[in-house]
Design an enzyme around this catalytic site. Structure first.
Site, PDB file in Angstrom:
ATOM      1  N   ASP A 279      19.410-154.668  39.098  1.00 11.49           N
ATOM      2  CA  ASP A 279      20.726-154.971  40.073  1.00 11.49           C
ATOM      3  C   ASP A 279      21.421-156.149  39.785  1.00 11.49           C
ATOM      4  O   ASP A 279      21.043-157.259  39.680  1.00 11.49           O
ATOM      5  CB  ASP A 279      20.146-155.046  41.520  1.00 11.49           C
ATOM      6  CG  ASP A 279      20.989-154.597  42.621  1.00 11.49           C
ATOM      7  OD1 ASP A 279      22.411-154.840  42.202  1.00 11.49           O
ATOM      8  OD2 ASP A 279      20.668-154.057  43.495  1.00 11.49           O
TER       9      ASP A 279
ATOM     10  N   CYS B  55      21.149-156.958  45.900  1.00 11.88           N
ATOM     11  CA  CYS B  55      20.341-155.798  46.326  1.00 11.88           C
ATOM     12  C   CYS B  55      20.362-155.979  47.804  1.00 11.88           C
ATOM     13  O   CYS B  55      19.768-156.472  48.387  1.00 11.88           O
ATOM     14  CB  CYS B  55      18.702-155.774  46.002  1.00 11.88           C
ATOM     15  SG  CYS B  55      18.358-154.205  46.235  1.00 11.88           S
ATOM     16  N   GLY B  56      21.156-154.814  48.558  1.00 13.26           N
ATOM     17  CA  GLY B  56      21.164-155.026  49.845  1.00 13.26           C
ATOM     18  C   GLY B  56      19.824-154.850  50.398  1.00 13.26           C
ATOM     19  O   GLY B  56      19.332-155.232  51.510  1.00 13.26           O
ATOM     20  N   THR B  57      19.117-153.502  50.181  1.00 10.47           N
ATOM     21  CA  THR B  57      17.872-153.261  50.674  1.00 10.47           C
ATOM     22  C   THR B  57      16.750-154.183  50.132  1.00 10.47           C
ATOM     23  O   THR B  57      15.695-154.502  51.063  1.00 10.47           O
ATOM     24  CB  THR B  57      17.568-151.587  50.232  1.00 10.47           C
ATOM     25  OG1 THR B  57      17.532-151.736  48.897  1.00 10.47           O
ATOM     26  CG2 THR B  57      18.180-150.691  50.689  1.00 10.47           C
TER      27      THR B  57
ATOM     28  N   HIS C 247      10.733-150.626  43.516  1.00 12.47           N
ATOM     29  CA  HIS C 247      11.726-151.708  43.394  1.00 12.47           C
ATOM     30  C   HIS C 247      10.831-152.743  43.109  1.00 12.47           C
ATOM     31  O   HIS C 247      10.060-152.990  44.025  1.00 12.47           O
ATOM     32  CB  HIS C 247      12.847-151.960  44.413  1.00 12.47           C
ATOM     33  CG  HIS C 247      13.895-150.977  44.398  1.00 12.47           C
ATOM     34  ND1 HIS C 247      13.604-149.495  44.883  1.00 12.47           N
ATOM     35  CD2 HIS C 247      15.368-150.848  43.942  1.00 12.47           C
ATOM     36  CE1 HIS C 247      14.651-148.944  44.667  1.00 12.47           C
ATOM     37  NE2 HIS C 247      15.850-149.855  44.498  1.00 12.47           N
TER      38      HIS C 247
ATOM     39  N   CYS D 178      20.815-147.531  50.005  1.00  7.70           N
ATOM     40  CA  CYS D 178      21.356-148.450  49.126  1.00  7.70           C
ATOM     41  C   CYS D 178      22.168-149.251  49.921  1.00  7.70           C
ATOM     42  O   CYS D 178      23.466-148.962  50.331  1.00  7.70           O
ATOM     43  CB  CYS D 178      22.140-147.658  47.981  1.00  7.70           C
ATOM     44  SG  CYS D 178      22.639-148.723  46.685  1.00  7.70           S
ATOM     45  N   GLY D 179      21.760-150.702  49.827  1.00  3.90           N
ATOM     46  CA  GLY D 179      22.721-151.543  50.605  1.00  3.90           C
ATOM     47  C   GLY D 179      24.242-151.957  49.920  1.00  3.90           C
ATOM     48  O   GLY D 179      25.439-151.751  50.338  1.00  3.90           O
ATOM     49  N   HIS D 180      24.150-152.094  48.523  1.00  9.16           N
ATOM     50  CA  HIS D 180      25.227-152.447  47.811  1.00  9.16           C
ATOM     51  C   HIS D 180      26.184-151.106  47.823  1.00  9.16           C
ATOM     52  O   HIS D 180      27.390-151.299  47.834  1.00  9.16           O
ATOM     53  CB  HIS D 180      25.131-153.012  46.413  1.00  9.16           C
ATOM     54  CG  HIS D 180      25.211-151.794  45.613  1.00  9.16           C
ATOM     55  ND1 HIS D 180      24.155-151.164  45.026  1.00  9.16           N
ATOM     56  CD2 HIS D 180      26.014-151.370  44.599  1.00  9.16           C
ATOM     57  CE1 HIS D 180      24.444-150.253  44.063  1.00  9.16           C
ATOM     58  NE2 HIS D 180      25.664-150.190  43.993  1.00  9.16           N
TER      59      HIS D 180
HETATM   60  O1  PYC Z   1      21.693-152.692  47.057  1.00  8.26           O
HETATM   61  O2  PYC Z   1      20.056-151.534  48.146  1.00  8.26           O
HETATM   62  C1  PYC Z   1      20.756-151.860  47.303  1.00  8.26           C
HETATM   63  C2  PYC Z   1      20.425-151.330  45.902  1.00  8.26           C
HETATM   64  C3  PYC Z   1      19.288-150.619  45.505  1.00  8.26           C
HETATM   65  C4  PYC Z   1      19.540-150.294  44.285  1.00  8.26           C
HETATM   66  C5  PYC Z   1      20.503-150.674  43.680  1.00  8.26           C
HETATM   67  N1  PYC Z   1      21.036-151.396  44.671  1.00  8.26           N
END
Ligand code: PYC
Length: 315
Positions: free
Chosen positions: A237, A241-243, A211, A88-90
């Site tokens: 999100d 979304c970081g990923t 996702h 999870c990036g965030h």
């Molecule tokens: O930021 O990668 C992310 C992420 C994944 C699910 C919610 N946020």
């Protein structure tokens, strides 16, 4: 009374709840091994921390665990309203902000072990946090799916890409990406997810694409694109979304639309922003994602053994 100490934050609008104390013992070992124990034996704890009545569908949990990888601050296992996330990036940016808040880390570079590899954050003196994510790549280009929507079948196309989670990235959905339209965007993205499942479209080695990411033109003049990202439990999100932005960067670089080292500014459906770039390292592409996180609460969750809804409901 079972007590769980947590710190809440949001990263570009998307909430993270970091569990600092009160979690079950997962037996040590790699973070991937601990994640398996968490999934198999302690799903009640996941539900109690992020679901109602203490949480809500959009909340992502981050369980701080011991790590075995060299020079890591700790391990982290992310989870949401329906299960565990690979990465999870965030949430990693939120974890870093939380650990700064508690005094465990400061300005500089720090490594964390996740179930899918080691990630690193760089914290600057102004509050920006950069995440060096796991190696990201496009798995399949321009896959056609038959989407059942509004009582008819529409063909849409998307790329399958990995950014720590599996994503299906779609641009020809025909929907404006607007906050007032999140219910409609959720229906469209969920219908795409159904289509992927029906047609057996997966990531590498059968990885479930859980996702879905819809893209459109940016609203902000300082962004290149705007997205709507639907997460596995049907929550959307609030951040870009970081990923998901990592997966997007991989597709852009693969298409020759983004040079290595160049910046990509990804706007979210609420108007927040991540700035990303890609670099090559040992034959892989490593995305860097920059954003800001803010601590919103320090609290102790109470799980009362006499409460019939102590683990939430419906699961
Ligand atoms: O930021 O990668 C992310 C992420 C994944 C699910 C919610 N946020």
């Amino acid at each position: 009374m079972h007590r769980v100490r947590v710190v809440d934050s949001h990263t570009e609008g998307e909430p993270t709840r970091v569990v600092l104390d009160g979690a079950p013992d997962l037996g040590g070992g790699t973070v991937a091994a601990q994640a398996r124990v968490f999934r198999e034996r302690f799903d009640w704890f996941r539900a109690a921390v992020v679901n109602e009545p203490r949480g809500h569908d959009a909340l992502v949990g981050a369980l701080v665990v011991p790590s075995v990888e060299r020079d890591t601050v700790c391990g982290v296992i992310f989870f949401n309203n329906v299960g565990l996330l690979n990465a999870c990036g965030h949430g990693t940016i939120g974890l870093a902000r939380t650990l700064v808040h508690t005094g465990r880390i400061g300005v500089g570079r720090h490594r964390f072990e996740t179930p899918v590899g080691v990630v690193a954050v760089t914290i600057d003196a102004h509050g920006d946090i950069e995440l060096d994510n796991v190696a990201s790549f496009r798995h399949e280009l321009d896959v056609a799916v038959d989407v059942e929507l509004d009582g008819r079948t529409r063909v849409m196309h998307g790329d399958v890409a990995w950014g720590g989670n599996w994503f299906f990235l779609v641009s020809d959905h025909g929907e404006p990406i607007e906050l007032a339209r999140v219910d409609r965007l959720t229906s469209v993205a969920w219908a795409i997810r159904d289509a992927l499942e029906r047609q057996g479209v997966t990531g590498k080695d059968g990885g479930v694409i859980d996702h879905v990411e819809l893209f459109g033109p940016p609203t902000r003049s300082d962004c290149d694109s705007k997205n709507f990202v639907l997460c596995p439990g049907k929550a959307w999100d609030r951040s870009p979304c970081g990923t998901g932005t990592s997966a997007k960067l991989a597709c852009l670089v693969a298409d020759g639309k983004l040079a290595l080292g160049a910046e990509w500014r990804q706007e979210s459906v609420i108007g927040s922003r991540f700035v990303g770039r890609m670099r090559a390292e040992h034959g892989a592409w490593i995305p860097t994602i920059r954003g800001q996180a803010f601590v919103t609460a320090e609290s102790t969750l109470l799980i009362d053994p006499g409460d019939p809804f102590r683990y939430g409901f419906g699961s």
